[in-house]
Design a protein around this motif. Structure first.
Motif, PDB file in Angstrom:
ATOM      1  N   SER A  55       1.171  31.395   8.049  1.00  0.00           N
ATOM      2  CA  SER A  55       2.202  32.105   8.056  1.00  0.00           C
ATOM      3  C   SER A  55       1.474  32.989   9.823  1.00  0.00           C
ATOM      4  O   SER A  55       1.902  33.200  10.899  1.00  0.00           O
ATOM      5  CB  SER A  55       1.451  33.998   8.153  1.00  0.00           C
ATOM      6  OG  SER A  55       0.664  34.338   7.967  1.00  0.00           O
ATOM      7  N   ASN A  56      -0.243  32.212  10.565  1.00  0.00           N
ATOM      8  CA  ASN A  56      -0.357  32.506  11.359  1.00  0.00           C
ATOM      9  C   ASN A  56      -0.061  31.925  12.562  1.00  0.00           C
ATOM     10  O   ASN A  56       0.186  30.882  13.833  1.00  0.00           O
ATOM     11  CB  ASN A  56      -2.016  32.306  11.749  1.00  0.00           C
ATOM     12  CG  ASN A  56      -1.943  34.071  11.366  1.00  0.00           C
ATOM     13  OD1 ASN A  56      -1.472  35.003  11.526  1.00  0.00           O
ATOM     14  ND2 ASN A  56      -3.136  33.779  10.620  1.00  0.00           N
ATOM     15  N   PHE A  57       0.514  29.965  12.048  1.00  0.00           N
ATOM     16  CA  PHE A  57       0.858  29.219  13.279  1.00  0.00           C
ATOM     17  C   PHE A  57       1.716  29.363  14.317  1.00  0.00           C
ATOM     18  O   PHE A  57       1.586  28.963  14.873  1.00  0.00           O
ATOM     19  CB  PHE A  57       1.635  27.929  11.828  1.00  0.00           C
ATOM     20  CG  PHE A  57       0.428  27.652  11.329  1.00  0.00           C
ATOM     21  CD1 PHE A  57      -0.890  27.518  11.209  1.00  0.00           C
ATOM     22  CD2 PHE A  57       1.162  26.421   9.944  1.00  0.00           C
ATOM     23  CE1 PHE A  57      -2.048  26.653   9.536  1.00  0.00           C
ATOM     24  CE2 PHE A  57       0.285  25.861   9.007  1.00  0.00           C
ATOM     25  CZ  PHE A  57      -0.908  26.372   9.527  1.00  0.00           C
ATOM     26  N   GLN A  58       2.405  30.004  14.029  1.00  0.00           N
ATOM     27  CA  GLN A  58       3.246  30.477  15.137  1.00  0.00           C
ATOM     28  C   GLN A  58       2.737  30.715  16.586  1.00  0.00           C
ATOM     29  O   GLN A  58       3.088  30.985  17.508  1.00  0.00           O
ATOM     30  CB  GLN A  58       4.637  31.111  14.577  1.00  0.00           C
ATOM     31  CG  GLN A  58       4.022  32.295  14.550  1.00  0.00           C
ATOM     32  CD  GLN A  58       5.449  33.452  13.636  1.00  0.00           C
ATOM     33  OE1 GLN A  58       6.637  33.959  14.736  1.00  0.00           O
ATOM     34  NE2 GLN A  58       5.709  33.368  12.398  1.00  0.00           N
ATOM     35  N   PHE A  59       1.870  31.538  16.094  1.00  0.00           N
ATOM     36  CA  PHE A  59       0.784  32.047  17.037  1.00  0.00           C
ATOM     37  C   PHE A  59       0.061  31.350  18.239  1.00  0.00           C
ATOM     38  O   PHE A  59      -0.844  32.060  19.461  1.00  0.00           O
ATOM     39  CB  PHE A  59       0.340  33.566  16.875  1.00  0.00           C
ATOM     40  CG  PHE A  59       1.334  34.391  15.356  1.00  0.00           C
ATOM     41  CD1 PHE A  59       2.540  35.576  16.976  1.00  0.00           C
ATOM     42  CD2 PHE A  59       1.673  34.786  14.459  1.00  0.00           C
ATOM     43  CE1 PHE A  59       3.308  35.724  16.184  1.00  0.00           C
ATOM     44  CE2 PHE A  59       2.174  35.432  14.205  1.00  0.00           C
ATOM     45  CZ  PHE A  59       3.681  36.191  14.504  1.00  0.00           C
ATOM     46  N   PHE A  60      -0.425  30.447  17.388  1.00  0.00           N
ATOM     47  CA  PHE A  60      -1.278  29.890  17.767  1.00  0.00           C
ATOM     48  C   PHE A  60      -0.606  28.775  19.056  1.00  0.00           C
ATOM     49  O   PHE A  60       0.424  28.399  19.449  1.00  0.00           O
ATOM     50  CB  PHE A  60      -1.695  28.633  17.187  1.00  0.00           C
ATOM     51  CG  PHE A  60      -2.709  29.234  15.980  1.00  0.00           C
ATOM     52  CD1 PHE A  60      -3.025  30.593  16.016  1.00  0.00           C
ATOM     53  CD2 PHE A  60      -2.914  28.153  14.507  1.00  0.00           C
ATOM     54  CE1 PHE A  60      -3.906  31.012  14.722  1.00  0.00           C
ATOM     55  CE2 PHE A  60      -3.328  29.267  13.972  1.00  0.00           C
ATOM     56  CZ  PHE A  60      -4.683  30.403  13.572  1.00  0.00           C
ATOM     57  N   PRO A  61      -1.302  28.081  20.248  1.00  0.00           N
ATOM     58  CA  PRO A  61      -1.037  27.720  20.848  1.00  0.00           C
ATOM     59  C   PRO A  61      -0.172  25.842  20.913  1.00  0.00           C
ATOM     60  O   PRO A  61      -1.134  24.946  20.281  1.00  0.00           O
ATOM     61  CB  PRO A  61      -2.127  27.586  22.500  1.00  0.00           C
ATOM     62  CG  PRO A  61      -3.938  28.012  21.801  1.00  0.00           C
ATOM     63  CD  PRO A  61      -2.915  28.874  20.866  1.00  0.00           C
ATOM     64  N   PRO A  62       0.348  25.659  21.940  1.00  0.00           N
ATOM     65  CA  PRO A  62       0.938  24.132  21.724  1.00  0.00           C
ATOM     66  C   PRO A  62      -0.522  23.289  21.565  1.00  0.00           C
ATOM     67  O   PRO A  62      -0.981  23.499  22.624  1.00  0.00           O
ATOM     68  CB  PRO A  62       1.016  24.318  22.810  1.00  0.00           C
ATOM     69  CG  PRO A  62       2.130  25.065  23.096  1.00  0.00           C
ATOM     70  CD  PRO A  62       0.869  26.137  22.904  1.00  0.00           C
ATOM     71  N   ASN A  63      -0.713  22.267  21.207  1.00  0.00           N
ATOM     72  CA  ASN A  63      -1.104  21.501  21.050  1.00  0.00           C
ATOM     73  C   ASN A  63      -2.616  21.163  21.136  1.00  0.00           C
ATOM     74  O   ASN A  63      -3.518  19.925  20.609  1.00  0.00           O
ATOM     75  CB  ASN A  63      -1.412  20.785  22.248  1.00  0.00           C
ATOM     76  CG  ASN A  63       0.372  20.135  23.100  1.00  0.00           C
ATOM     77  OD1 ASN A  63       0.875  20.032  22.115  1.00  0.00           O
ATOM     78  ND2 ASN A  63       0.619  20.169  23.880  1.00  0.00           N
ATOM     79  N   CYS A  64      -3.454  23.058  20.233  1.00  0.00           N
ATOM     80  CA  CYS A  64      -4.065  22.822  19.559  1.00  0.00           C
ATOM     81  C   CYS A  64      -5.061  21.605  17.905  1.00  0.00           C
ATOM     82  O   CYS A  64      -3.379  22.339  17.388  1.00  0.00           O
ATOM     83  CB  CYS A  64      -4.719  24.090  19.364  1.00  0.00           C
ATOM     84  SG  CYS A  64      -4.130  24.928  18.213  1.00  0.00           S
ATOM     85  N   ARG A  65      -5.469  21.244  17.886  1.00  0.00           N
ATOM     86  CA  ARG A  65      -6.023  20.781  16.248  1.00  0.00           C
ATOM     87  C   ARG A  65      -6.053  21.992  15.572  1.00  0.00           C
ATOM     88  O   ARG A  65      -7.178  23.024  16.320  1.00  0.00           O
ATOM     89  CB  ARG A  65      -7.139  19.890  16.151  1.00  0.00           C
ATOM     90  CG  ARG A  65      -7.054  19.187  15.107  1.00  0.00           C
ATOM     91  CD  ARG A  65      -8.014  18.049  15.474  1.00  0.00           C
ATOM     92  NE  ARG A  65      -8.295  17.289  14.277  1.00  0.00           N
ATOM     93  CZ  ARG A  65      -8.916  17.705  13.659  1.00  0.00           C
ATOM     94  NH1 ARG A  65     -10.564  18.660  14.635  1.00  0.00           N
ATOM     95  NH2 ARG A  65      -9.827  16.836  12.374  1.00  0.00           N
ATOM     96  N   VAL A  66      -5.560  22.029  14.389  1.00  0.00           N
ATOM     97  CA  VAL A  66      -5.698  22.813  13.884  1.00  0.00           C
ATOM     98  C   VAL A  66      -6.574  22.501  11.949  1.00  0.00           C
ATOM     99  O   VAL A  66      -5.958  21.589  11.850  1.00  0.00           O
ATOM    100  CB  VAL A  66      -4.399  24.139  13.303  1.00  0.00           C
ATOM    101  CG1 VAL A  66      -4.877  24.779  12.214  1.00  0.00           C
ATOM    102  CG2 VAL A  66      -4.069  24.584  13.806  1.00  0.00           C
ATOM    103  N   ILE A  67      -7.437  22.995  11.806  1.00  0.00           N
ATOM    104  CA  ILE A  67      -7.690  22.512  10.629  1.00  0.00           C
ATOM    105  C   ILE A  67      -8.139  23.687   9.419  1.00  0.00           C
ATOM    106  O   ILE A  67      -8.360  24.831   9.830  1.00  0.00           O
ATOM    107  CB  ILE A  67      -9.510  22.483  10.229  1.00  0.00           C
ATOM    108  CG1 ILE A  67      -9.853  21.394  11.624  1.00  0.00           C
ATOM    109  CG2 ILE A  67     -10.141  22.245   9.050  1.00  0.00           C
ATOM    110  CD1 ILE A  67     -11.394  21.077  12.380  1.00  0.00           C
TER     111      ILE A  67
END
Length: 246
Positions: A85-97
């Motif tokens: 649910s938080n993905f939409q708020f993360f900045p573009p092109n960051c890598r998420v684990i």
């Protein structure tokens, strides 16, 4: 006298929820909760929660890129990713684990990943926040947890792991519901509902003073606010929001 009233009402709530307790005693409820009920509930709840918290979340995560590495890349570790649910708020092109102790979120998580193609996704690690051993020391720029610390078994251990995996100067972002002021009616009802709530919602604890553990953890700087969130369930309206720098 107040303690007696709380105990009486707690027993009344437990009596009303007796079928749930019986299913739990028989070992039926927990597998059903983890596999079917809680993933379904969380998907619906977080959609409504994000609508109500849209501006708050945008404000919380707006400066995440300030913690990127010298090359401008940002690696984010999310504890208790759930349905994403938080993905939409993360900045573009960051890598998420992504990490979560419940592997049954992965189907809904995959849908969220497909909707948020502005991010790069690393592996999904099925683990609790207390054991991030698959993540190397000082390897991530940002750690995120939202509505997670209420249900972990050992908050101090989680925060130790957060500090371990963060790079020096990295940040831990949090948004968590917490216990209400002890003189309030909200706290009164938090105590009444707490045992049944914990059983129904996969270990969620209504009466944690989460801010106290964050303040005692090994952070060099903490920006923390107490807020009230406009949710229909008053027992989870008290929140803390902010970030802490290692």
């Amino acid at each position: 006298m107040a303690e007696v009233v709380v105990l009486f009402l707690t027993l009344c709530v437990q009596l009303l929820a007796l079928p749930l307790y019986i299913l739990s005693f028989l070992g039926i409820w927990q597998p059903f909760c983890k596999k079917i009920f809680f993933p379904f509930f969380l998907e619906k709840f977080t959609a409504d929660y994000n609508q109500k918290m849209l501006q708050r979340k945008q404000d919380l995560f707006h400066n995440m890129m300030d913690f990127s590495d010298p090359s401008g890349k940002l690696t984010v570790l999310e504890i208790g990713t759930g349905t994403g649910s938080n993905f939409q708020f993360f900045p573009p092109n960051c890598r998420v684990i992504c990490t979560d102790p419940n592997p049954h979120f992965q189907e809904r998580l995959a849908k969220s990943m497909a909707r948020n193609k502005h991010l790069e996704y690393g592996q999904f690690i099925t683990t609790s926040g207390e054991d991030l051993s698959q993540v190397p020391d000082a390897s991530v720029d940002v750690v995120v947890s939202t509505l997670v610390l209420c249900s972990v078994k050992n908050m101090k251990a989680v925060l130790r792991e957060v500090c371990r995996v963060l790079k020096s100067g990295g940040a831990y972002y949090f948004l968590e519901h917490v216990t209400a002021d002890h003189s309030s009616w909200t706290f009164f009802w938090q105590q009444v509902y707490s045992p049944t709530w914990r059983l129904l919602f996969d270990g969620c604890n209504l009466t944690r003073e989460t801010w106290a553990d964050i303040e005692k953890a090994n952070f060099s700087e903490i920006k923390l606010q107490h807020i009230q969130v406009p949710l229909c369930w008053t027992v989870i309206q008290p929140h803390i929001i902010g970030y802490a720098v290692k």
